[in-house]
Design a protein around this motif. Structure first.
Motif, short mmCIF file in Angstrom:
data_model
loop_
_atom_site.label_atom_id
_atom_site.label_comp_id
_atom_site.label_asym_id
_atom_site.label_seq_id
_atom_site.Cartn_x
_atom_site.Cartn_y
_atom_site.Cartn_z
N TYR A 359 0.82 -1.21 0.00
CA TYR A 359 0.00 0.00 0.00
C TYR A 359 0.86 1.27 0.00
N GLN A 360 1.99 1.19 -0.70
CA GLN A 360 2.85 2.37 -0.81
C GLN A 360 2.11 3.52 -1.48
N ASP A 361 1.17 3.19 -2.38
CA ASP A 361 0.39 4.23 -3.05
C ASP A 361 -0.47 5.01 -2.05
N LEU A 362 -1.09 4.29 -1.12
CA LEU A 362 -1.94 4.95 -0.12
C LEU A 362 -1.13 5.85 0.80
N LEU A 363 0.05 5.37 1.20
CA LEU A 363 0.91 6.20 2.06
C LEU A 363 1.31 7.47 1.34
N PRO A 383 12.22 11.49 -0.37
CA PRO A 383 11.71 11.56 -1.75
C PRO A 383 10.25 11.13 -1.80
N ALA A 384 9.64 11.28 -2.97
CA ALA A 384 8.24 10.87 -3.14
C ALA A 384 8.12 9.36 -3.26
N ILE A 385 9.25 8.66 -3.26
CA ILE A 385 9.27 7.19 -3.33
C ILE A 385 9.20 6.63 -1.91
N VAL A 386 8.21 5.80 -1.64
CA VAL A 386 8.07 5.21 -0.31
C VAL A 386 9.01 4.02 -0.17
N SER A 387 9.80 4.03 0.90
CA SER A 387 10.67 2.90 1.22
C SER A 387 10.82 2.83 2.73
N VAL A 388 11.39 1.72 3.21
CA VAL A 388 11.54 1.49 4.65
C VAL A 388 13.01 1.37 5.00
N PHE A 389 13.43 2.11 6.02
CA PHE A 389 14.77 1.96 6.58
C PHE A 389 14.68 1.09 7.83
N LEU A 390 15.45 0.00 7.85
CA LEU A 390 15.47 -0.88 9.01
C LEU A 390 16.76 -0.78 9.81
N GLY A 391 17.84 -0.34 9.17
CA GLY A 391 19.12 -0.30 9.85
C GLY A 391 19.87 -1.61 9.72
N THR A 392 21.10 -1.60 10.15
CA THR A 392 21.98 -2.74 9.93
C THR A 392 21.55 -4.00 10.68
N ALA A 498 9.41 -11.72 -0.24
CA ALA A 498 8.42 -11.19 -1.19
C ALA A 498 8.38 -9.67 -1.21
N HIS A 499 8.83 -9.05 -0.12
CA HIS A 499 8.65 -7.60 0.00
C HIS A 499 9.94 -6.84 0.35
N LYS A 500 11.09 -7.50 0.21
CA LYS A 500 12.34 -6.84 0.59
C LYS A 500 12.68 -5.67 -0.34
N ARG A 501 11.99 -5.57 -1.48
CA ARG A 501 12.24 -4.44 -2.38
C ARG A 501 11.94 -3.12 -1.70
N ILE A 502 11.05 -3.14 -0.68
CA ILE A 502 10.65 -1.90 -0.01
C ILE A 502 11.71 -1.43 0.98
N VAL A 503 12.67 -2.32 1.32
CA VAL A 503 13.70 -1.98 2.30
C VAL A 503 14.86 -1.30 1.60
N PHE A 504 15.20 -0.11 2.07
CA PHE A 504 16.35 0.62 1.51
C PHE A 504 17.01 1.39 2.64
N ASN A 505 18.27 1.08 2.91
CA ASN A 505 19.00 1.70 4.01
C ASN A 505 19.97 2.78 3.56
N GLY A 506 19.97 3.10 2.27
CA GLY A 506 20.94 4.07 1.74
C GLY A 506 20.41 5.49 1.70
N ASN A 507 21.07 6.31 0.88
CA ASN A 507 20.76 7.73 0.75
C ASN A 507 19.60 7.94 -0.22
N GLY A 508 18.47 8.33 0.30
CA GLY A 508 17.28 8.52 -0.52
C GLY A 508 17.30 9.78 -1.36
N TYR A 509 18.31 10.62 -1.20
CA TYR A 509 18.37 11.88 -1.95
C TYR A 509 19.02 11.73 -3.32
N THR A 510 19.63 10.58 -3.60
CA THR A 510 20.45 10.46 -4.81
C THR A 510 19.64 10.05 -6.03
N ASP A 511 20.16 10.42 -7.20
CA ASP A 511 19.55 9.99 -8.46
C ASP A 511 19.68 8.48 -8.64
#
Length: 695
Positions: A359-363, A383-392, A498-511
């Motif tokens: 439900y990234q669209d709803l968020l 960014p306008a892209i929804v992702s989740v930071f979990l940490g190391t 199935a859903h690890k694509r939503i996890v991103f721990n890096g810099n969300g500001y980059t191209d």
């Protein structure tokens, strides 16, 4: 010095007051009704109303109001006096249980998205006993829900309460599997509120700030936030006095105002409260924003809550720190010392990851607005892209589970930053990521995409509902598991893979992240008109209907309201931009250009070199032509957009045409302003606004 414990909640009809003023049986009936979500009978309501009235009169009240939150995003109130006539031609002060429980404001003039016609005026407000009544401006304010005559939801409180109930029921089902019985699970929130303070006298000279809450023009100040010296810097005395008064006012109202500091941009600040239940937090945040504005005026200041008041420096957000806790206070998002072995935590974590991905669209829709579009993805906000930071550590735990490996864990680490002068610091198990839209921060998730003007209700309605959906699915899958531990690990493994694509721990500001997110299939909805239609997607309508949050017609109405609000906001800004351009900016630039031209001609006649006057006059003349052409185009496209009947096409036109025209006009105006003599400008510059509160 104020006696803070005595001051706190002094204007709130809270449980302490109820215990003192209500009969024991009445108080118990009230508590049971709140805990079980059941209505109060009229006899009990009459007793509470009478006690509430007596208490309010002692605090100087003459009126009461049903305080509600329509779809405007702010609060509404209609004041009614306590007076009741007697046969002798006098009055008594009276307040009945019926008046406490139900009110009737006009429902025709509030946003309804087509649910109500103008002639269909009747609406109802209903007391919310889970949020305490309070005194404001000698008026007893009773938090209420708001609906139409035919029962359609017209406010933000009702669906929020429904979503809290949905996630509570789902979470209780999960907890029961782990042998934990609780009557309720509460979603909790601590919203960090960012804002700007500017001098009132300067504000009064800016039509854009008055009408729009943000500057539509303004050349870059010679100095902005480049030195990084404002963040956590020494608070100016005038601002400190404002903060002290604000704390006092909020504490009286029971608002848990806790942390305040300077933010990154000049003139920008933040106030963060302690966590409370989501419903109460939403009410308190509305009060916080209201009192920020009114207390600022006492100090000759104006509080700006717009997401992007100034171009070129950071905008303002509202970080929504969300968690789940049992009625007894157990935080369900606390991983404990060994998260790998904490089956309950892993179950909730996996459900949240699945919810955010599906439900990234709803968020994204829940934080969409004309103001927030200026902020999201601008290297100052997520960014306008929804992702989740979990940490190391949590990422490592999930990766180990996914690979069927045992996670050994990391022992607690300590950092020595000196010899023995400063005690060793306990190092957290993960860093913080300020570029992440949805970040795990130890025992909660921080949803960082909200704009500073937002009601927190909308985003939390979505959060509660999507998590409730996944928890219900998990409860069904785990219900008959012969080996609960093995079933949980298997469920977590499958969910993460199935859903690890939503996890991103890096810099969300980059191209690079934008490109990577596209490869992962994540949505990148850059504008509000692009995002809003997703609210009406079939899967989302079904989700809200399933959990009794919204009917299909109520979802459709909210799509219309959001689109209309976007178009109206941009239309107002365009009109103000044209007004300022024609009445203030063009005359100022023309006057300066004329004086420069006259000076050049006079010098030439006197046989003196007039190089810079002629060159500057030529530059300004060309910029004036650019400005005028841009203004003409803006007027043309504004008229075209306003004639479009379809709400989505209209909003899209405002975004693609009108907003683009405003940007072109601003570019020429800002360039001209930077070259124009200060005495010709009728409004304060960016430098004066950002650094005007300097004592």
């Amino acid at each position: 010095m104020n006696d803070v414990p005595k001051l706190f909640g002094s204007l709130v009809f809270n449980e302490s007051v109820m215990k003192d003023r209500l009969p024991t049986a009445t108080y118990k009936a009230y508590k049971q009704a709140v805990l079980e979500g059941k209505p109060l009978n009229i006899e009990i309501a009459n007793i509470i109303a009478n006690a509430m009235k007596d208490w309010a009169l002692e605090h100087g009240c003459t009126h009461f109001t049903h305080w509600f939150q329509p779809m405007t995003g702010i609060t509404a109130e209609k004041h009614e006096s306590f007076i009741s006539p007697t046969a002798e031609g006098r009055v008594i002060m009276d307040f009945s249980g019926k008046e406490l429980i139900q009110g009737e404001p006009d429902a025709s003039s509030f946003p309804s998205g087509g649910l109500r016609a103008t002639f269909e005026a009747r609406g109802y407000t209903a007391w919310d006993p889970t949020s305490y009544a309070f005194v404001k401006d000698n008026c007893l304010c009773i938090p209420t829900a708001f609906c139409s005559y035919t029962g359609e939801v017209l406010d933000k409180k009702t669906p929020l309460l429904r979503s809290m109930n949905a996630v509570s029921k789902a979470a209780c089902k999960i907890l029961k599997l782990f042998g934990i019985d609780t009557i309720r699970v509460n979603s909790t929130v601590g919203p960090e509120q960012e804002y700007f303070l500017v001098d009132k006298k300067m504000w009064e000279k800016r039509k854009d700030l008055i009408y729009c809450g943000r500057t539509l023009f303004g050349a870059k100040s010679p100095r902005g936030q480049e030195l990084d010296d404002h963040y956590f810097g020494i608070i100016k005395q005038r601002v400190l006095a404002f903060m002290k008064d604000l704390d006092d006012e909020l504490w009286k109202l029971g608002v848990l105002a806790k942390t305040e500091h300077n933010e990154v941009a000049p003139a920008q600040h933040e106030l963060a409260p302690i966590f409370s239940s989501t419903n109460v937090a939403a009410d308190h945040n509305q009060l916080m924003m209201e009192f920020m504005k009114r207390v600022a005026l006492r100090h000759g200041l104006v509080c700006l809550l717009h997401e992007k008041p100034f171009d070129g420096v950071n905008g303002s957000g509202k970080h929504n720190n969300w968690s789940l806790a049992t009625e007894e206070g157990m935080n369900l998002l606390d991983p404990g010392k060994e998260p790998y072995k904490n089956l309950r935590f892993l179950t909730f974590l996996a459900a949240i990851l699945k919810a955010v991905d599906e439900y990234q669209d709803l968020l994204r829709v829940s934080v969409a607005s004309a103001g927030n579009d200026h902020r999201l993805g601008a290297n100052e906000a997520p960014p306008a892209i929804v992702s989740v930071f979990l940490g190391t550590e949590l990422t490592a735990v999930l990766e180990a589970i996914a690979a069927d490996k045992v996670y050994s864990g990391n022992p607690a680490e300590f950092m020595k930053i000196s010899d023995d002068t400063i005690p060793a610091l306990v190092k957290d198990n993960t860093d913080r990521n300020r570029t992440s839209p949805f970040a795990f921060t130890g025992n909660k998730f921080e949803f960082r995409m909200l704009g500073s003007m937002f009601s927190i209700s909308g985003p939390n309605i979505v959060l509660n509902t999507i998590v409730a959906e996944e928890l219900n699915q998990f409860a069904d899958q785990l219900a008959d598991a012969p080996d609960l531990e093995a079933a949980v690990y298997d469920l977590v493994k499958k969910t993460y893979l199935a859903h690890k694509r939503i996890v991103f721990n890096g810099n969300g500001y980059t191209d690079e992240w934008v490109a990577e997110a596209e490869k992962r299939g994540l949505l990148n909805l850059k504008s509000t008109p692009e995002a809003i239609p997703y609210l009406g997607a079939e899967k989302n309508v079904e989700l809200f209907a399933k959990h009794h949050i919204f009917t299909k017609s109520e979802v459709v109405s909210r799509v219309e309201i959001l689109l209309e609000n976007y178009s109206t906001t941009i239309a107002i800004e365009a009109a103000v931009a044209l007004d300022m351009f024609h009445k203030d900016i063009l005359p100022a630039v023309s006057a300066y250009t004329s004086d420069l031209t006259k000076a050049a001609l006079d010098k030439k006649a006197a046989g003196i070199s007039a190089g810079f006057e002629a060159e500057l006059a030529d530059k300004l003349s060309k910029l004036s032509a650019e400005m005028y052409a841009a203004g003409v185009q803006l007027e043309k496209d504004l008229k075209t957009a306003e004639k479009i009947a379809d709400s989505h096409q209209k909003a899209t036109c405002f975004y693609e045409k009108v907003l683009a025209d405003m940007t072109a006009l601003r570019a020429a105006v800002d360039a001209a302003e930077a070259l124009t003599g200060g005495r010709y400008l009728s409004y304060p510059t960016y430098g004066e606004l950002l650094f005007g509160v300097n004592e």
